[in-house]
Design an enzyme around this catalytic site. Structure first.
Site, mmCIF file in Angstrom:
data_model
loop_
_atom_site.group_PDB
_atom_site.id
_atom_site.type_symbol
_atom_site.label_atom_id
_atom_site.label_comp_id
_atom_site.label_asym_id
_atom_site.label_seq_id
_atom_site.Cartn_x
_atom_site.Cartn_y
_atom_site.Cartn_z
ATOM 1 N N ARG A 149 0.815 -1.228 0.174
ATOM 2 C CA ARG A 149 0.036 -0.021 -0.170
ATOM 3 C C ARG A 149 0.785 1.154 -0.026
ATOM 4 O O ARG A 149 2.093 1.270 0.668
ATOM 5 C CB ARG A 149 -0.954 0.186 1.427
ATOM 6 C CG ARG A 149 -2.004 -1.209 1.376
ATOM 7 C CD ARG A 149 -2.996 -0.700 2.562
ATOM 8 N NE ARG A 149 -2.126 -0.640 3.907
ATOM 9 C CZ ARG A 149 -2.693 -0.058 4.754
ATOM 10 N NH1 ARG A 149 -4.023 0.304 4.807
ATOM 11 N NH2 ARG A 149 -1.903 -0.131 6.026
ATOM 12 N N SER A 164 7.620 -4.849 6.876
ATOM 13 C CA SER A 164 7.562 -5.887 7.850
ATOM 14 C C SER A 164 8.377 -7.349 7.637
ATOM 15 O O SER A 164 7.669 -8.272 7.580
ATOM 16 C CB SER A 164 6.081 -6.099 8.018
ATOM 17 O OG SER A 164 5.320 -4.908 8.056
ATOM 18 N N ASP A 193 5.805 -3.542 10.963
ATOM 19 C CA ASP A 193 4.277 -3.391 11.096
ATOM 20 C C ASP A 193 3.854 -3.456 12.743
ATOM 21 O O ASP A 193 2.972 -2.881 13.027
ATOM 22 C CB ASP A 193 3.495 -4.240 10.204
ATOM 23 C CG ASP A 193 3.890 -5.732 10.283
ATOM 24 O OD1 ASP A 193 5.037 -5.911 11.246
ATOM 25 O OD2 ASP A 193 3.398 -6.729 9.915
#
Ligand code: ADP
Length: 833
Positions: free
Chosen positions: A505, A566, A620
């Site tokens: 994203r 992440s 994350d």
């Protein structure tokens, strides 16, 4: 009117099923603890004892597990001395046990354990299949000291007295249930039964959850409706005729069993007699005859009524029957009598149909089906020889429950055979339960297991934090250079990248006084790229950023950029992170050992994108902790349970061996997904976990994660299901080619399947999509597997978290720690439990 009767029956049924209203219900809806119908795999020797009106029938059945195609059956009938029915209870059961002994003496039976099913055609309050108290005697029985006692125990003691210690009473049922099971053979289950004889009753397979008087909550349970008492509270008063009132008043139990008195064969002749009496009194029939004989109870037998309604022979039979009573009927009298008999029998059939329609509609509704297709076993002297009753029953049922397609099946060999089936099914279920438990046992963790996991996690955390011991720890405890959580006053506009799982994203985040505003776009990264070269991967990321900036008019601005990356990184500063290893299905080459900020910047140069200002690389877990911390200052832990699993928390600087400085705290990215990679969790792993692990691109790695996270739970379930099929415990052992496909059983299915309530239809639909033909029992078992796997995942996650909070509490020297955990991840968010 029949629709109305159906509606009232439905209401009465609900009243009987509900725990609150059960005590006042006329239709008592008694649980039978029969939870399955035969599937044809039943096998072994069984004994059946059937207590009938005037005799005891014993039966020996051998099932071969061949779909019940060729059962071997032997039976013997013992007539009962008349005085036993009203004598002492002990004498009755002694007599039955003697019948069993005599019967077995005639068979060279082996002495191995012999399960016995007992057909006891009276209302009983079951608390198990083999535990049932007699509520009250009926049908002419009134033995002392039996009501309120456990019938199974009474029979078992009597059998023991006969020294038949190998005979084991395993099931008790009434005749209605026996009928249902009798019809449940030819590969097609029968889920409803109707008995209309001297009495009437019905039973059906209900959703166990709705049978509130029983503790069972999953799957099905057969309920004996006891509908003979329908109307005892006056609900039928508007359809009762004066003739019915007369029949009732003359009966041995006035005011009771009102429905039974309208439909059962014991009363139909009597109803006809009262109609004839009334018409004769009005001089509409038998003019010139002495009709006094019609005042005698029982002069018209049901057999005669049934023969009279026969179209061809009926008129002649009417004349014979009436003349035998000393009447002199005219041709018209005979015709009228035939019409009356037809009306009475038809009414009985239509009322039975209304009751049956109520049952079918209830089943259809509670299984959330658009259309119910079901077999109905019927045992009735009205039904057997006489097509008229059957035809009316069938057609009126269709009319009243058009959403159901019921096939009526005549019961073949009475209830004894059905009892054998109940017994066989009970044994099959017990054996299967044992096997299922064996398969699932390794996945069920005790409190002690979890405490051990917690202690091991704690130990690994300490190793990971230590400068020298870090190399030996499976939990890497990576410093993040994030030393403080937000206080809510932070403001500004930022560009954000989020890479590390299912989606990539790009976001634009504006933190203002009036709150946080976000615009984002998801970009798909195909597996060819995540598992290709690092250059291609980072080029792709830059292309996505450029696309996003174009769409949001950001090409002229240089916004500070935060990069949520992440994967395990050795962080050398807030904006410098060396990738230690890929996880979660990524394997792009040339990245491990490199600074990911550098890789990003190189790609930007290749793409001539000059406006990137990377300020922070965060994991994350850290991102999650920080964003929750913006609203809640107590949030000092971040937890992810999505594609993978990981956690971070605020550790004391003095404990962080890898970073200089003793003051304050630093957020530690635990990388706990790798917990156990050094073998410390080996005894927790099951064969299923090993199978899942072997087929991953990082076999032997991320072992804790592979027990917990979304990428793996569906796979674990899939392997368990395959094992259950292999052991013939699921889908009748039929091979399931689609289930062999890796990844076909998605983790989101676990969420759908485990939703509370009646999700069984959903389970079936999911399985159907996988081309698996699941019975209701299969669905229940699949749900149990899912629950077992999810429960273990959540428990292990909790054990890890417990280690973290305990460490934080001890760090701070507190008796009690109040802390908030920010959690993200679709598995956590979507799974119902
Ligand atoms: P990521 O961890 O990849 O950043 P998510 O937190 O969205 O992203 O997790 C995606 C994972 O969640 C998927 O891999 C899938 O295994 C799992 N998942 C998706 N939908 C559901 C659901 N309805 N219930 C449980 N797990 C789900």
């Amino acid at each position: 009117m029949l629709q109305v009767v159906k509606g009232r029956m439905l209401q009465a049924m609900h009243k009987g099923l509900s725990r609150q209203t059960h005590a006042q219900a006329n239709v008592r809806m008694l649980p039978t603890y029969i939870c399955s119908t035969p599937d044809g795999t039943e096998k072994g020797d069984l004994l059946v004892v059937e207590l009938c009106q005037s005799h005891v029938r014993t039966m020996w059945v051998t099932l071969l597990g061949d779909g019940n195609q060729s059962p071997q059956v032997m039976y013997k009938i013992f007539s009962m001395p008349g005085d036993i029915m009203q004598g002492k209870g002990e004498a009755l059961f002694d007599f039955i046990a003697q019948c069993v002994r005599q019967f077995l003496a005639g068979i060279s039976s082996p002495q191995h354990r012999l399960p016995l099913g007992f057909v006891f055609p009276f209302s009983c309050r079951h608390t198990r299949l083999d535990k049932a108290e007699l509520i009250s005697w009926s049908k002419g029985f009134s033995c002392s000291d039996v009501e309120g006692k456990d019938i199974v125990q009474l029979l078992q003691s009597a059998i023991n007295k006969q020294e038949l210690y190998h005979v084991d009473v395993v099931a008790l049922m009434n005749d209605t249930v026996g009928t249902m099971m009798t019809c449940s053979m030819a590969g097609k289950p029968c889920e409803v039964a109707l008995v209309v004889g001297t009495g009437t009753n019905s039973c059906f397979m209900a959703m166990a959850q709705q049978v509130e008087m029983a503790e069972e909550t999953s799957g099905q349970m057969c309920v004996s409706t006891e509908w003979g008492c329908f109307g005892d509270d006056g609900t039928l008063s508007d359809i009762l005729t004066p003739y019915d009132q007369c029949v009732d008043e003359e009966s041995s139990n006035p005011g009771e069993k009102r429905f039974e008195k309208l439909v059962s064969s014991l009363y139909l002749g009597e109803i006809v007699r009262h109609v004839l009496t009334a018409l004769a009194a009005e001089k509409a029939l038998f003019i010139g005859s002495n009709v006094a004989v019609l005042r005698t109870k029982g002069v018209l037998k049901i057999q005669q009524v049934l023969e009279i309604i026969d179209n061809e022979e009926g008129m002649a039979e009417a004349r014979r029957a009436l003349e035998a009573l000393g009447l002199r009927p005219s041709e018209r009298d005979c015709c009228r009598v035939q019409q009356i008999c037809q009306a009475v029998v038809s009414r009985a059939a239509t009322l039975c149909a209304a009751g049956l329609a109520a049952i079918l509609s209830h089943m259809c509704q509670s299984q959330e089906l658009k259309r119910l297709v079901v077999n109905v076993g019927v045992d009735s002297e009205l039904y057997r020889g006489h097509t008229r009753f059957g035809e009316i029953l069938q057609s009126v049922t269709e009319l009243l429950a058009p959403e159901c397609m019921a096939t009526l099946l005549p019961s073949i060999d009475g209830t004894g055979w059905g009892a054998a089936m109940v017994t066989a099914v009970a044994l099959r279920l017990a054996a299967q339960r044992h096997e299922v438990d064996q398969v699932l046992a390794p996945l069920r963790l005790s409190r002690a297991d979890l405490q051990r996991v917690q202690a091991l996690m704690r130990q690994e955390m300490e190793l990971g934090l230590g400068w020298e011991s870090n190399a030996n720890a499976s939990v890497r405890m990576l410093p993040t250079y994030v030393c403080s959580t937000p206080n809510g006053t932070e403001r500004g506009e930022f560009l954000v990248l989020d890479l590390g799982g299912t989606n990539f994203r790009v976001l634009l985040v504006r933190m203002a006084k009036d709150g946080i505003h976000m615009a984002s776009k998801i970009y798909v990264i195909p597996t060819t790229i995540t598992q290709g070269t690092g250059e291609v991967l980072f080029d792709h990321i830059i292309e996505c950023i450029m696309d996003f900036q174009l769409k949001h008019n950001l090409t002229e601005q240089v916004l500070p950029l935060g990069f949520t990356f992440s994967f395990p990184c050795q962080q050398l500063g807030l904006d410098k992170a060396v990738l230690l290893s890929w996880t979660k299905g990524f394997s792009a080459s040339g990245c491990v050992g490199q600074d990911v900020v550098q890789l990003l910047q190189e790609a930007a140069q290749r793409k001539q994108h000059l406006g990137l200002k990377v300020v922070a690389v965060v994991n994350d877990t850290v991102g999650t902790m920080m964003s929750c911390g913006y609203d809640d200052p107590k949030c000092e832990i971040g937890l992810i349970v999505g594609t993978g699993t990981n956690a971070c928390y605020m550790e004391e600087m003095q404990n962080v061996g890898a970073v200089e400085g003793e003051q304050g705290r630093m957020c530690i990215n635990m990388e706990w997904g790798a917990f156990g990679d050094n073998g410390c969790l080996d005894d927790i792993f099951t064969d299923f976990d090993r199978l899942v692990d072997e087929k991953t691109i990082n076999a032997g790695k991320q072992r804790f994660e592979k027990l917990i996270s979304g990428m793996y739970l569906g796979e674990i379930v899939r392997h368990i299901l395959l094992a259950l099929v292999e052991k013939q415990l699921l889908f009748r052992g039929k091979p399931c080619p689609k289930l062999q496909i890796k990844g076909i059983f998605q983790t989101k299915f676990l969420s759908a399947i485990e939703i509370d309530g009646l999700a069984l239809r959903q389970v079936r639909a999911i399985l159907q999509d996988l081309e698996l033909q699941a019975s209701l029992e299969d669905s229940v078992l699949v749900r149990e597997v899912c629950q077992t796997v999810s429960l273990r995942a959540a428990q292990l996650c909790a054990a890890g978290l417990a280690a973290v909070v305990e460490k934080m509490r001890e760090n701070r020297g507190l008796a009690q720690l109040a802390v908030t955990v920010g959690v993200d991840g679709t598995l956590y968010k979507m799974h119902p439990w």
